[in-house]
Scaffold this motif. Structure first.
Motif, short mmCIF file in Angstrom:
data_model
loop_
_atom_site.label_atom_id
_atom_site.label_comp_id
_atom_site.label_asym_id
_atom_site.label_seq_id
_atom_site.Cartn_x
_atom_site.Cartn_y
_atom_site.Cartn_z
N GLY A 4 23.56 -4.74 -2.02
CA GLY A 4 22.68 -4.47 -3.54
C GLY A 4 21.22 -4.00 -2.97
O GLY A 4 21.08 -4.34 -2.44
N ALA A 5 20.30 -4.03 -4.33
CA ALA A 5 19.32 -3.14 -3.59
C ALA A 5 18.01 -3.75 -4.48
O ALA A 5 18.13 -5.37 -5.19
CB ALA A 5 18.82 -2.11 -4.65
N HIS A 6 17.06 -3.67 -3.86
CA HIS A 6 16.00 -4.58 -4.28
C HIS A 6 14.55 -4.02 -4.53
O HIS A 6 14.58 -2.60 -4.19
CB HIS A 6 14.68 -5.89 -3.35
CG HIS A 6 14.47 -5.57 -2.63
ND1 HIS A 6 15.39 -5.08 -1.40
CD2 HIS A 6 13.36 -5.78 -1.96
CE1 HIS A 6 14.98 -4.70 -0.46
NE2 HIS A 6 13.20 -5.05 -1.07
N THR A 7 13.71 -4.10 -5.16
CA THR A 7 12.29 -3.59 -5.99
C THR A 7 11.18 -3.70 -5.21
O THR A 7 10.98 -5.00 -4.56
CB THR A 7 12.05 -3.33 -7.22
OG1 THR A 7 13.33 -2.90 -7.76
CG2 THR A 7 10.49 -2.11 -6.93
N VAL A 8 10.38 -2.38 -4.36
CA VAL A 8 9.34 -2.41 -3.37
C VAL A 8 7.99 -1.92 -4.32
O VAL A 8 7.69 -1.40 -4.94
CB VAL A 8 9.41 -2.05 -2.21
CG1 VAL A 8 10.33 -3.08 -1.05
CG2 VAL A 8 9.38 -1.21 -1.72
N ASN A 9 6.79 -2.58 -3.63
CA ASN A 9 5.60 -2.50 -4.92
C ASN A 9 4.63 -1.81 -3.92
O ASN A 9 4.27 -2.65 -2.88
CB ASN A 9 5.58 -3.59 -5.89
CG ASN A 9 6.44 -4.46 -6.42
OD1 ASN A 9 6.51 -4.18 -7.83
ND2 ASN A 9 7.32 -5.14 -6.24
N GLN A 10 4.17 -0.56 -4.20
CA GLN A 10 2.49 -0.53 -3.72
C GLN A 10 1.19 -0.55 -4.57
O GLN A 10 1.85 0.05 -5.64
CB GLN A 10 2.97 0.73 -2.76
CG GLN A 10 2.62 0.93 -1.00
CD GLN A 10 3.20 2.17 -0.68
OE1 GLN A 10 3.90 2.63 -0.78
NE2 GLN A 10 3.05 1.97 0.96
N LEU A 11 0.33 -0.57 -3.67
CA LEU A 11 -0.46 -0.48 -5.13
C LEU A 11 -1.47 0.59 -4.00
O LEU A 11 -1.43 0.90 -3.25
CB LEU A 11 -2.26 -1.66 -4.20
CG LEU A 11 -3.01 -2.04 -4.94
CD1 LEU A 11 -2.71 -2.60 -6.26
CD2 LEU A 11 -4.06 -3.08 -4.30
N VAL A 12 -1.57 1.46 -5.90
CA VAL A 12 -2.27 3.04 -5.54
C VAL A 12 -3.85 2.69 -5.29
O VAL A 12 -4.01 3.47 -4.14
CB VAL A 12 -2.03 3.77 -6.57
CG1 VAL A 12 -2.63 4.48 -6.52
CG2 VAL A 12 -0.54 3.92 -7.31
N ASP A 13 -4.21 1.88 -5.32
CA ASP A 13 -5.73 2.27 -5.48
C ASP A 13 -6.67 0.94 -4.30
O ASP A 13 -6.12 -0.09 -4.12
CB ASP A 13 -6.99 1.55 -6.32
CG ASP A 13 -6.17 3.00 -7.23
OD1 ASP A 13 -6.44 3.88 -8.18
OD2 ASP A 13 -5.54 2.82 -8.70
N ASP A 14 -7.83 0.95 -3.76
CA ASP A 14 -8.21 0.25 -2.53
C ASP A 14 -8.50 -1.13 -3.73
O ASP A 14 -8.43 -1.84 -4.79
CB ASP A 14 -9.61 1.01 -2.80
CG ASP A 14 -10.75 -0.39 -2.09
OD1 ASP A 14 -10.29 -0.97 -1.15
OD2 ASP A 14 -11.47 -0.07 -1.98
N PRO A 15 -7.85 -2.26 -2.90
CA PRO A 15 -7.74 -3.52 -3.08
C PRO A 15 -8.39 -4.01 -3.28
O PRO A 15 -8.96 -5.15 -4.97
CB PRO A 15 -6.72 -3.98 -1.93
CG PRO A 15 -7.23 -3.28 -0.81
CD PRO A 15 -7.17 -1.66 -1.45
N GLU A 16 -9.78 -3.84 -2.83
CA GLU A 16 -10.91 -4.32 -3.06
C GLU A 16 -11.45 -4.19 -4.42
O GLU A 16 -12.28 -5.26 -5.14
CB GLU A 16 -12.36 -4.11 -2.12
CG GLU A 16 -12.80 -5.24 -1.64
CD GLU A 16 -13.98 -4.70 0.32
OE1 GLU A 16 -14.86 -4.58 0.03
OE2 GLU A 16 -13.20 -4.99 1.12
#
Ligand code: ATP
Ligand code: MG
Length: 398
Positions: free
Chosen positions: A377-389
């Motif tokens: 199967g497949a899974h989704t990964v997520n990435q933050l676009v902006d600076d975490p702080e």
């Protein structure tokens, strides 16, 4: 204290009329750049109202800062004036559905905007009235004082439920109003908004729909130039406007962004006690604009979306800023802990997936489907676009 010591007494060295750089400012038609086609299409869709007839209901789509709110407000004001010359009375109600998202709030705002209590002897109190009573008062107000009511529902996708759309789009047909008629202009930056509506609402609400395209760098330059009266003469270095326009065009041709960057550049010059706005202030102005926009966007998100953003941001920080793609499962487990420590019940995984894809739509998060290998199967990964702080700060302050 002599005059030069006053904190307020001296004229502003940079700005002559800062109002021109406010988002709420409604420019004259000769200052609306590059939207002739869109204005003509809008005018065409609603022109029957000029004679007192029912206008088409319209849906206006387009990315942020493409002039949707501006053009809708401008065209309805123009229509109202043209109709008045024909002895036709048009009233316009503008509703920001982000602020007035429940059915009751929306109907109440419309009724208040169209009412004139001296004329109608109808009151629209803020509380103590049922939703159906607000509707009754609205229909009475329309019949008592107007030939046509035009209702602009800005950010229409933020409405809770579509009953109000059903009511408004069918009021004339259903005989709720008899002496008057009405039309709706719905505005959204979700291009697929229509898909979420039930069939009846969809067909009556989107008799016409238009997409406002983004501006290119030339148009942005013209838009900025037409507002340069905001500055004192000679204060703006000549390469400032082209640079701001190029920056805003590089993202998606957002006029609001361009105007905001220009205003910040002026403010930065002022803070430096400089009497010219120099090109080197533009980059800092761009950073300020990004921060402000991000905080505003995050502030608008539902509580649980903020926990999800924080969950992502915290995990990015744990990897000392490497910003790896994070599987939804891990986003969820940190999210659950955040909910717990804030004393709220976490949402089900399914709902969290929806919220994450909404955040992806808003470009706050980037998502990708990953295969786990054959048969797994497949899974989704997520990435933050902006600076975490910056994200965490925005989530907490909102
Ligand atoms: N063609 C134009 N000429 C002059 N000013 C413009 C033009 N288009 C937009 N602006 C200005 O840019 C800003 C943003 O425009 P507007 O609020 O109409 O965008 P919008 O499409 O409604 O965006 P959102 O989806 O974010 O609400 C406003 O200050 C508006 O006056
Ligand atoms: Mg708008």
């Amino acid at each position: 204290m002599n005059e030069s010591e006053s904190f307020f007494g001296n004229p502003d060295p940079i700005f002559a009329d800062k109002e021109l750089l406010r988002v709420s400012h409604l420019p004259e038609s000769d200052r609306i750049i590059g939207r002739d086609t869109e204005l003509r299409k809008l005018a065409n869709a609603i022109k029957d109202a000029q004679r007192g007839d029912t206008p088409n209901n319209v849906l206006v789509y387009g990315k942020t800062g493409t002039g949707k709110s501006l053009c809708s407000k401008y065209i309805t004001r123009d229509l109202t004036e043209a109709a008045a010359d024909n002895g036709v009375k048009i009233g316009v109600a503008y509703v920001d559905c982000f602020q007035e998202s429940t059915e009751t709030q929306t109907v109440r705002t419309i009724a208040q905007a169209l009412n004139s209590p001296e004329e109608t002897e109808i009151t629209v109190p803020h509380t103590g009235v049922s939703t159906s009573d607000y509707y009754r008062r609205l229909w009475d107000i329309l019949d008592a004082r107007l030939d046509v009511g035009i209702i602009i529902l800005d950010e229409i996708d933020k409405l809770e439920g579509d009953n109000v759309l059903m009511q408004l789009s069918r009021a004339a047909e259903a005989g709720k109003v008899t002496e008057s008629t009405l039309g709706v202009i719905g505005i959204s930056n979700k291009i697929r908004y229509k898909d979420s509506l039930n069939e009846r609402v969809k067909s009556s609400l989107s008799e016409r729909d238009f997409v406002f395209p983004p501006y290119d760098a030339n148009q942005l330059r013209e838009i900025l130039k037409s507002r340069s009266d905001a500055f004192r003469e000679g204060v703006l270095d000549e390469d400032v406007i082209p640079k701001v326009a190029a920056l805003a065009a590089k993202e998606h041709g957002d006029a609001r962004k361009a105007i905001d960057i220009l205003r910040y550049a002026g403010e930065i010059a002022d803070e430096h006690d400089d009497d010219t706005v120099k090109i080197e202030y533009v980059d800092e102005a761009h950073d300020r604009e990004e921060q402000a926009r991000l905080s505003e966007l995050i502030a608008k998100q539902p509580e649980h979306s903020k926990y999800l953003l924080q969950s992502l941001a915290l995990q990015v920080q744990d990897t000392s800023g490497k910003n790896p793609p994070i599987p939804t499962k891990s986003v969820y487990s940190v999210y659950e802990r955040l909910c717990e420590s804030n004393g709220v019940d976490p949402l089900k995984v399914r709902r969290v997936r929806d919220l994450l894809s909404e955040l992806a739509f808003l470009s706050l998060v980037e998502q990708e489907r990953k295969g786990r290998g054959k048969g797994k199967g497949a899974h989704t990964v997520n990435q933050l676009v902006d600076d975490p702080e910056v994200v965490i700060k925005a989530c907490k302050s909102a």
